[in-house]
Design a protein around this motif. Structure first.
Motif, PDB file in Angstrom:
ATOM      1  N   LEU A 193      38.936  34.793 -35.544  1.00 39.19           N
ATOM      2  CA  LEU A 193      40.279  35.379 -35.671  1.00 39.19           C
ATOM      3  C   LEU A 193      40.791  36.000 -34.374  1.00 39.19           C
ATOM      4  O   LEU A 193      41.939  36.417 -34.296  1.00 39.19           O
ATOM      5  N   ARG A 194      39.932  36.057 -33.367  1.00 38.89           N
ATOM      6  CA  ARG A 194      40.347  36.722 -32.132  1.00 38.89           C
ATOM      7  C   ARG A 194      41.379  35.909 -31.367  1.00 38.89           C
ATOM      8  O   ARG A 194      41.151  34.733 -31.114  1.00 38.89           O
ATOM      9  N   PRO A 195      42.483  36.555 -30.966  1.00 39.04           N
ATOM     10  CA  PRO A 195      43.410  35.865 -30.064  1.00 39.04           C
ATOM     11  C   PRO A 195      42.684  35.556 -28.752  1.00 39.04           C
ATOM     12  O   PRO A 195      41.841  36.330 -28.323  1.00 39.04           O
TER      13      PRO A 195
ATOM     14  N   ILE B 194      48.793  40.467 -30.307  1.00 42.69           N
ATOM     15  CA  ILE B 194      49.975  41.091 -30.922  1.00 42.69           C
ATOM     16  C   ILE B 194      50.012  42.596 -30.602  1.00 42.69           C
ATOM     17  O   ILE B 194      48.973  43.253 -30.609  1.00 42.69           O
TER      18      ILE B 194
ATOM     19  N   LEU C 253      40.830  48.238 -32.841  1.00 43.43           N
ATOM     20  CA  LEU C 253      42.196  47.991 -32.360  1.00 43.43           C
ATOM     21  C   LEU C 253      42.260  46.816 -31.388  1.00 43.43           C
ATOM     22  O   LEU C 253      43.347  46.451 -30.937  1.00 43.43           O
ATOM     23  N   GLY C 254      41.120  46.268 -30.997  1.00 44.67           N
ATOM     24  CA  GLY C 254      41.169  45.065 -30.168  1.00 44.67           C
ATOM     25  C   GLY C 254      40.629  45.210 -28.762  1.00 44.67           C
ATOM     26  O   GLY C 254      40.978  44.422 -27.884  1.00 44.67           O
TER      27      GLY C 254
ATOM     28  N   THR D  60      38.344  42.215 -28.052  1.00 51.29           N
ATOM     29  CA  THR D  60      39.218  41.049 -27.959  1.00 51.29           C
ATOM     30  C   THR D  60      39.909  41.015 -26.599  1.00 51.29           C
ATOM     31  O   THR D  60      39.955  39.979 -25.939  1.00 51.29           O
TER      32      THR D  60
ATOM     33  N   ASP E 201      30.812  48.171 -24.045  1.00 52.97           N
ATOM     34  CA  ASP E 201      31.407  48.873 -25.181  1.00 52.97           C
ATOM     35  C   ASP E 201      30.753  50.261 -25.283  1.00 52.97           C
ATOM     36  O   ASP E 201      29.607  50.430 -24.862  1.00 52.97           O
TER      37      ASP E 201
ATOM     38  N   VAL F 268      49.774  40.311 -37.483  1.00 50.80           N
ATOM     39  CA  VAL F 268      48.323  40.057 -37.399  1.00 50.80           C
ATOM     40  C   VAL F 268      47.855  39.369 -38.687  1.00 50.80           C
ATOM     41  O   VAL F 268      47.139  38.360 -38.651  1.00 50.80           O
TER      42      VAL F 268
HETATM   43  N1  LIG Z   1      46.377  42.550 -31.128  1.00 47.89           N
HETATM   44  C1  LIG Z   1      45.689  41.815 -31.991  1.00 47.89           C
HETATM   45  N2  LIG Z   1      46.207  40.703 -32.493  1.00 47.89           N
HETATM   46  C2  LIG Z   1      45.509  39.989 -33.400  1.00 47.89           C
HETATM   47  N3  LIG Z   1      44.278  40.304 -33.848  1.00 47.89           N
HETATM   48  C3  LIG Z   1      43.716  41.400 -33.360  1.00 47.89           C
HETATM   49  C4  LIG Z   1      44.378  42.204 -32.414  1.00 47.89           C
HETATM   50  N4  LIG Z   1      43.586  43.236 -32.099  1.00 47.89           N
HETATM   51  C5  LIG Z   1      42.464  43.078 -32.817  1.00 47.89           C
HETATM   52  N5  LIG Z   1      42.533  41.974 -33.586  1.00 47.89           N
HETATM   53  C6  LIG Z   1      41.512  41.530 -34.514  1.00 47.89           C
HETATM   54  O1  LIG Z   1      40.819  42.658 -35.023  1.00 47.89           O
HETATM   55  C7  LIG Z   1      39.430  42.463 -35.012  1.00 47.89           C
HETATM   56  C8  LIG Z   1      38.765  43.616 -34.315  1.00 47.89           C
HETATM   57  O2  LIG Z   1      39.086  43.583 -32.932  1.00 47.89           O
HETATM   58  P1  LIG Z   1      38.034  44.042 -31.819  1.00 47.89           P
HETATM   59  O3  LIG Z   1      36.642  43.664 -32.219  1.00 47.89           O
HETATM   60  O4  LIG Z   1      38.536  43.517 -30.533  1.00 47.89           O
HETATM   61  O5  LIG Z   1      38.203  45.609 -31.885  1.00 47.89           O
HETATM   62  P2  LIG Z   1      37.503  46.742 -31.007  1.00 47.89           P
HETATM   63  O6  LIG Z   1      38.577  47.697 -30.607  1.00 47.89           O
HETATM   64  O7  LIG Z   1      36.699  46.135 -29.924  1.00 47.89           O
HETATM   65  O8  LIG Z   1      36.555  47.415 -32.039  1.00 47.89           O
HETATM   66  P3  LIG Z   1      35.193  48.220 -31.735  1.00 47.89           P
HETATM   67  O9  LIG Z   1      35.611  49.392 -30.930  1.00 47.89           O
HETATM   68  O10 LIG Z   1      34.710  48.582 -33.116  1.00 47.89           O
HETATM   69  O11 LIG Z   1      34.276  47.287 -31.012  1.00 47.89           O
HETATM   70  C9  LIG Z   1      39.183  41.091 -34.380  1.00 47.89           C
HETATM   71  O12 LIG Z   1      38.891  40.167 -35.398  1.00 47.89           O
HETATM   72  C10 LIG Z   1      40.497  40.677 -33.774  1.00 47.89           C
HETATM   73  O13 LIG Z   1      40.746  39.334 -34.058  1.00 47.89           O
END
Ligand SMILES: Nc1ncnc2c1ncn2[C@@H]1O[C@H](COP(=O)(O)OP(=O)(O)OP(=O)(O)O)[C@@H](O)[C@H]1O
Length: 363
Positions: free
Chosen positions: A28-30, A37, A71-72, A75, A118, A197
């Motif tokens: 699902l990751r962009p 987004i 929050l991504g 990603t 991380d 999303v």
């Molecule tokens: N801006 C975005 N658009 C679409 N999908 C998103 C976006 N941000 C996050 N996601 C989706 O949300 C999920 C979590 O994102 P991610 O693992 O990058 O978060 P994180 O901030 O690294 O979390 P953590 O701090 O727990 O590691 C992923 O599956 C990603 O596809």
């Protein structure tokens, strides 16, 4: 019995990743910045940093991403590597307990590689100090031997880009923070962004969803894409088992009611805390430990798991005299508040009840 008798980490609305999330998140990751987004400001700033580095043909400055989980940040780090056409190595602060662990990773990086670290605030002190030099001079001193006979052997590193992620930029020691050329602060997503999303993820998961269905899931996702994707998967199950697989507003609401995630994203634990605060303590003020006993939970669970979102939503306030419910909390549970001047002091009341708004909804 506790109203919340399972592990708080297993909540459907926890922002931390569970096993199922990890399995499906990769899909699902962009993959590119323009597919990502929301987070307009971070995206625009990062895009400039990356374009400039590409034009110069050199590695960009180190990047720090700060913000709550889900929050991504991971990603975005992958997108940074993809946009630079560079490989990425992923590790985390807790995995690096000794400086030697970090030296092993750094010495195996290739030129231009992106290193994603991380939870960078949870690295050990010696590793952190090694990182300072690596970030600044692309060099580390590897200590060989112990005691008076120990010697430092300098090791040159290829230029690399560190992408650090932290939930709390304020926890980073200033010397580490200062070595990042760019810091992106990630914010909770607005409902319209989360709707996009959900829509995008539904397309990838082959789920037929209408805009109102996506909006319903978005509204219950606490400003967090990871939660939105998780709720979508539970709604998909419900739509498939109970209906024809299509997701409308009604189906999404029915499904999430089954999972006890309400229209505002509160779950059973959140509502139990609010319910006790309103019904048993007339809206407060009440001490944390008393409130925790009333809901049959540990104080830490109430304070760390339930309260942050209730405070963020403007439903509960922490005051020196104890926890207080806001007018929005009474409205949310459909209860009538006691007459003003009751249990809550007049000044606290006018402060909390003054504007009649629903408080800071994510956005
Ligand atoms: N801006 C975005 N658009 C679409 N999908 C998103 C976006 N941000 C996050 N996601 C989706 O949300 C999920 C979590 O994102 P991610 O693992 O990058 O978060 P994180 O901030 O690294 O979390 P953590 O701090 O727990 O590691 C992923 O599956 C990603 O596809």
């Amino acid at each position: 019995m506790s109203p919340y008798d399972s592990d708080p980490a297993d909540r459907l609305v926890t922002p931390a990743a569970d096993g199922e999330d990890q399995a499906v998140e990769a899909a699902l990751r962009p993959r590119q910045l323009d597919e990502f987004i929301g987070q307009e400001r971070v995206r625009e700033q990062l895009s400039l940093v990356l374009q400039a580095a590409r034009q110069r043909g050199s590695a960009p400055d180190h990047v720090l991403l700060s913000g709550p989980p889900g929050l991504g940040k991971t990603t975005l780090s992958m997108i940074i590597a993809a946009e630079l056409g560079a490989p990425i190595r992923i590790t985390s602060g807790p995995a690096i307990q000794h400086a030697g662990d970090l030296a092993a990773i750094l010495s195996s990086l290739t030129e231009g590689e992106v290193l994603f670290l991380d939870e960078i605030h949870r690295m050990s002190r010696p590793a952190e100090e090694m990182l300072y030099m690596a970030m600044e001079d692309f060099r580390v001193d590897v200590i060989v031997g112990k005691g008076p006979g120990a010697t430092a052997i300098p090791l040159e590193l290829p230029p690399f880009t560190l992408v650090g992620a932290t939930t709390r930029a304020g926890l980073l020691p200033p010397p580490l923070r200062d070595r990042f050329g760019f810091t992106g602060h990630m914010e909770f997503y607005a409902p319209a962004e989360l709707q996009r999303v959900v829509h995008r993820s539904a397309g990838l998961l082959d789920v037929e969803i209408d805009p109102a269905g996506a909006a319903e899931i978005a509204g219950r996702s606490r400003g967090t894409p990871r939660i939105a994707n998780r709720l979508l998967r539970r709604v998909r199950d419900y739509a498939q088992v109970k209906h024809d697989g299509r997701v409308s507003r009604e189906i999404a609401a029915q499904a999430l009611d089954v999972y006890e995630v309400d229209a505002r994203g509160l779950d059973r634990l959140d509502r139990a805390v609010l319910d006790a605060l309103l019904r048993l303590f007339g809206g407060g003020p009440v001490g944390l430990s008393t409130l925790a006993v009333a809901v049959g939970e540990e104080s830490e669970t109430v304070e760390e798991v339930a309260e942050p979102f209730l405070v963020r939503e403007g439903l509960l306030a922490r005051t020196p005299r104890g926890r207080i419910a806001t007018a929005a909390a009474w409205r949310h549970l459909g209860l009538t508040p006691p007459a003003q001047g009751g249990r809550i002091g007049a000044s606290a009341q006018s402060e909390l009840w003054g504007d009649g708004s629903d408080g800071g909804k994510a956005g």
